[in-house]
Design an enzyme around this catalytic site. Structure first.
Site, PDB file in Angstrom:
ATOM      1  CE  LYS A  24     -10.139 -12.656   2.046  1.00 51.93           C
ATOM      2  NZ  LYS A  24      -9.394 -13.254   0.928  1.00 51.93           N
ATOM      3  NE  ARG A  96     -15.554 -13.041  -1.399  1.00 54.26           N
ATOM      4  CZ  ARG A  96     -14.916 -13.913  -0.621  1.00 54.26           C
ATOM      5  NH1 ARG A  96     -15.220 -14.035   0.635  1.00 54.26           N
ATOM      6  NH2 ARG A  96     -13.979 -14.660  -1.130  1.00 54.26           N
ATOM      7  NE  ARG A 135      -6.853 -22.373   0.504  1.00 52.54           N
ATOM      8  CZ  ARG A 135      -7.684 -21.341   0.446  1.00 52.54           C
ATOM      9  NH1 ARG A 135      -7.597 -20.371   1.330  1.00 52.54           N
ATOM     10  NH2 ARG A 135      -8.571 -21.259  -0.510  1.00 52.54           N
ATOM     11  NE  ARG A 168     -11.569 -23.027  -0.040  1.00 52.68           N
ATOM     12  CZ  ARG A 168     -11.593 -21.730   0.240  1.00 52.68           C
ATOM     13  NH1 ARG A 168     -11.180 -21.293   1.422  1.00 52.68           N
ATOM     14  NH2 ARG A 168     -12.031 -20.859  -0.633  1.00 52.68           N
ATOM     15  NE  ARG A 179     -11.564 -18.897  -4.635  1.00 50.92           N
ATOM     16  CZ  ARG A 179     -10.652 -19.563  -3.920  1.00 50.92           C
ATOM     17  NH1 ARG A 179     -10.114 -20.678  -4.386  1.00 50.92           N
ATOM     18  NH2 ARG A 179     -10.283 -19.109  -2.756  1.00 50.92           N
TER      19      ARG A 179
HETATM   20  P1  AP5 Z   1      -5.517 -17.962   3.340  1.00 50.82           P
HETATM   21  O1  AP5 Z   1      -5.276 -17.291   4.641  1.00 50.82           O
HETATM   22  O2  AP5 Z   1      -6.341 -19.197   3.340  1.00 50.82           O
HETATM   23  O3  AP5 Z   1      -6.061 -16.900   2.273  1.00 50.82           O
HETATM   24  P2  AP5 Z   1      -7.451 -16.139   2.215  1.00 50.82           P
HETATM   25  O4  AP5 Z   1      -7.152 -14.724   1.892  1.00 50.82           O
HETATM   26  O5  AP5 Z   1      -8.280 -16.415   3.422  1.00 50.82           O
HETATM   27  O6  AP5 Z   1      -8.034 -16.842   0.919  1.00 50.82           O
HETATM   28  P3  AP5 Z   1      -9.409 -17.654   0.701  1.00 50.82           P
HETATM   29  O7  AP5 Z   1      -9.185 -18.464  -0.543  1.00 50.82           O
HETATM   30  O8  AP5 Z   1      -9.840 -18.440   1.888  1.00 50.82           O
HETATM   31  O9  AP5 Z   1     -10.352 -16.512   0.499  1.00 50.82           O
HETATM   32  P4  AP5 Z   1     -11.501 -16.451  -0.456  1.00 50.82           P
HETATM   33  O10 AP5 Z   1     -11.795 -15.075  -0.178  1.00 50.82           O
HETATM   34  O11 AP5 Z   1     -11.363 -16.779  -1.878  1.00 50.82           O
HETATM   35  O12 AP5 Z   1     -12.382 -17.704   0.007  1.00 50.82           O
HETATM   36  P5  AP5 Z   1     -13.577 -17.792   1.025  1.00 50.82           P
HETATM   37  O13 AP5 Z   1     -13.447 -19.061   1.755  1.00 50.82           O
HETATM   38  O14 AP5 Z   1     -13.721 -16.525   1.792  1.00 50.82           O
HETATM   39  O15 AP5 Z   1      -4.077 -18.269   2.692  1.00 50.82           O
HETATM   40  C1  AP5 Z   1      -3.970 -18.928   1.435  1.00 50.82           C
HETATM   41  C2  AP5 Z   1      -2.729 -19.847   1.450  1.00 50.82           C
HETATM   42  O16 AP5 Z   1      -1.544 -19.050   1.566  1.00 50.82           O
HETATM   43  C3  AP5 Z   1      -2.680 -20.834   2.616  1.00 50.82           C
HETATM   44  O17 AP5 Z   1      -2.107 -22.021   2.157  1.00 50.82           O
HETATM   45  C4  AP5 Z   1      -1.760 -20.152   3.656  1.00 50.82           C
HETATM   46  O18 AP5 Z   1      -1.071 -21.088   4.456  1.00 50.82           O
HETATM   47  C5  AP5 Z   1      -0.796 -19.372   2.751  1.00 50.82           C
HETATM   48  N1  AP5 Z   1      -0.381 -18.092   3.318  1.00 50.82           N
HETATM   49  C6  AP5 Z   1      -1.180 -17.168   3.942  1.00 50.82           C
HETATM   50  N2  AP5 Z   1      -0.457 -16.081   4.294  1.00 50.82           N
HETATM   51  C7  AP5 Z   1       0.827 -16.318   3.860  1.00 50.82           C
HETATM   52  C8  AP5 Z   1       2.038 -15.568   3.926  1.00 50.82           C
HETATM   53  N3  AP5 Z   1       2.096 -14.341   4.484  1.00 50.82           N
HETATM   54  N4  AP5 Z   1       3.157 -16.112   3.384  1.00 50.82           N
HETATM   55  C9  AP5 Z   1       3.115 -17.355   2.822  1.00 50.82           C
HETATM   56  N5  AP5 Z   1       1.992 -18.119   2.751  1.00 50.82           N
HETATM   57  C10 AP5 Z   1       0.865 -17.603   3.245  1.00 50.82           C
HETATM   58  O19 AP5 Z   1     -14.831 -17.856   0.019  1.00 50.82           O
HETATM   59  C11 AP5 Z   1     -15.103 -19.008  -0.754  1.00 50.82           C
HETATM   60  C12 AP5 Z   1     -16.345 -18.789  -1.590  1.00 50.82           C
HETATM   61  O20 AP5 Z   1     -17.485 -18.567  -0.726  1.00 50.82           O
HETATM   62  C13 AP5 Z   1     -16.322 -17.568  -2.511  1.00 50.82           C
HETATM   63  O21 AP5 Z   1     -15.674 -17.847  -3.735  1.00 50.82           O
HETATM   64  C14 AP5 Z   1     -17.825 -17.283  -2.662  1.00 50.82           C
HETATM   65  O22 AP5 Z   1     -18.429 -18.170  -3.570  1.00 50.82           O
HETATM   66  C15 AP5 Z   1     -18.367 -17.583  -1.284  1.00 50.82           C
HETATM   67  N6  AP5 Z   1     -18.387 -16.396  -0.407  1.00 50.82           N
HETATM   68  C16 AP5 Z   1     -17.658 -16.205   0.727  1.00 50.82           C
HETATM   69  N7  AP5 Z   1     -17.917 -15.004   1.256  1.00 50.82           N
HETATM   70  C17 AP5 Z   1     -18.828 -14.404   0.451  1.00 50.82           C
HETATM   71  C18 AP5 Z   1     -19.449 -13.134   0.468  1.00 50.82           C
HETATM   72  N8  AP5 Z   1     -19.197 -12.236   1.423  1.00 50.82           N
HETATM   73  N9  AP5 Z   1     -20.325 -12.846  -0.539  1.00 50.82           N
HETATM   74  C19 AP5 Z   1     -20.582 -13.739  -1.502  1.00 50.82           C
HETATM   75  N10 AP5 Z   1     -20.014 -14.953  -1.590  1.00 50.82           N
HETATM   76  C20 AP5 Z   1     -19.133 -15.287  -0.615  1.00 50.82           C
END
Ligand code: AP5
Length: 228
Positions: A24, A96, A135, A168, A179
């Site tokens: 994402k 979420r 990552r 991270r 997660r």
């Molecule tokens: P990446 O693009 O970073 O993946 P992502 O889907 O963004 O995953 P995240 O881990 O960032 O999402 P998340 O939802 O767990 O974390 P967030 O920061 O939002 O890609 C991942 C890896 O794969 C990278 O290395 C990339 O290079 C590689 N890649 C990507 N696409 C690829 C492809 N097509 N082919 C090959 N490689 C690829 O949230 C963190 C924390 O914040 C949560 O756990 C929670 O505690 C809190 N939080 C955030 N939002 C909320 C909310 N709305 N409500 C409550 N708590 C929240």
């Protein structure tokens, strides 16, 4: 006069939904730059609050470190102020939970600005674990790399700004497992929520980064950065 003849760009209000590691953030960053829209990543915003030691950061930290969700009321207040008067944005990691999705609908209805589309990024669990545990992130702008799948030119260094990349703290195998469990329990119900109202488009997130970008642009009817 319509948006094309007035020179005003059409609104773009997107939600990127999907499990951790589905891509994402990677795609939100690419598309936001290409379409001159704002990426609103709740994870990045929360991490900045934690790093800056704000009140919100202090409340969110323990939830994030455990791989749990930050309470809805904190997130909803935060997102309302982020969206403000924006008309072109990509919500990356929000909503979420069903209460967050309902709050978003209520906010956008009040503003008379409905969502343009909701994209669900689909990938299997082994791929998600592999992507997250390898990552590396640029903490200055949120750009991500992957030592196996999408490595930087020099290990540990960002290709563009030359600064250090970091891992991270929630990307350890144990917390990634938490997660993914949290996603299945609290976020997966949003698939039905958006599908029932006819707003969901599924994206095969197992494809290469370029092919996923192409699939998003095709679904949005976009060619060369402009709506077709
Ligand atoms: P990446 O693009 O970073 O993946 P992502 O889907 O963004 O995953 P995240 O881990 O960032 O999402 P998340 O939802 O767990 O974390 P967030 O920061 O939002 O890609 C991942 C890896 O794969 C990278 O290395 C990339 O290079 C590689 N890649 C990507 N696409 C690829 C492809 N097509 N082919 C090959 N490689 C690829 O949230 C963190 C924390 O914040 C949560 O756990 C929670 O505690 C809190 N939080 C955030 N939002 C909320 C909310 N709305 N409500 C409550 N708590 C929240």
């Amino acid at each position: 006069m319509n948006a094309a003849t007035s020179g005003k760009r059409p609104a773009l209000r997107l939600v990127f939904l999907g499990p951790p590691g589905a891509g994402k953030g990677t795609q939100a960053q690419i598309l936001a730059e290409r379409l001159d829209a704002r990426q609103i990543s709740t994870g990045d915003i929360l991490r900045k609050h934690v790093a800056d030691g704000t009140d919100l950061g202090a409340k969110a930290k323990a939830f994030m470190e455990a791989g749990a969700l930050v309470p809805d009321q904190l997130i909803i207040a935060m997102i309302e102020s982020e969206i403000g008067t924006l008309d072109r944005f990509i919500l990356d990691g929000f909503p979420r939970t069903v209460p967050q999705a309902e709050a978003l609908d209520a906010l956008l209805e009040r503003l008379g600005k409905p969502l343009s589309a909701v994209f669900l990024f689909e990938a299997d669990r082994p791929t998600l674990v592999r992507r997250l545990t390898a990552r590396w992130t640029n903490p200055r702008n949120g750009r991500t790399y992957n030592t196996e799948l999408n490595p930087p030119k020099v290990a540990g260094i960002d290709d563009d700004d030359g600064g250090a990349l970091v891992q991270r703290p929630d990307d350890t195998a144990e917390i990634v497992g938490n997660r993914l469990t949290t996603y299945d329990a609290q976020t997966a119900p949003l698939v039905d929520f958006y599908a029932k109202s006819g707003r969901l488009t599924r994206i095969d997130a197992l494809q290469s980064i370029d092919r996923v970008s192409d699939a998003l642009c095709t679904a949005l009817g976009i060619r060369d950065g402009a709506p077709a």
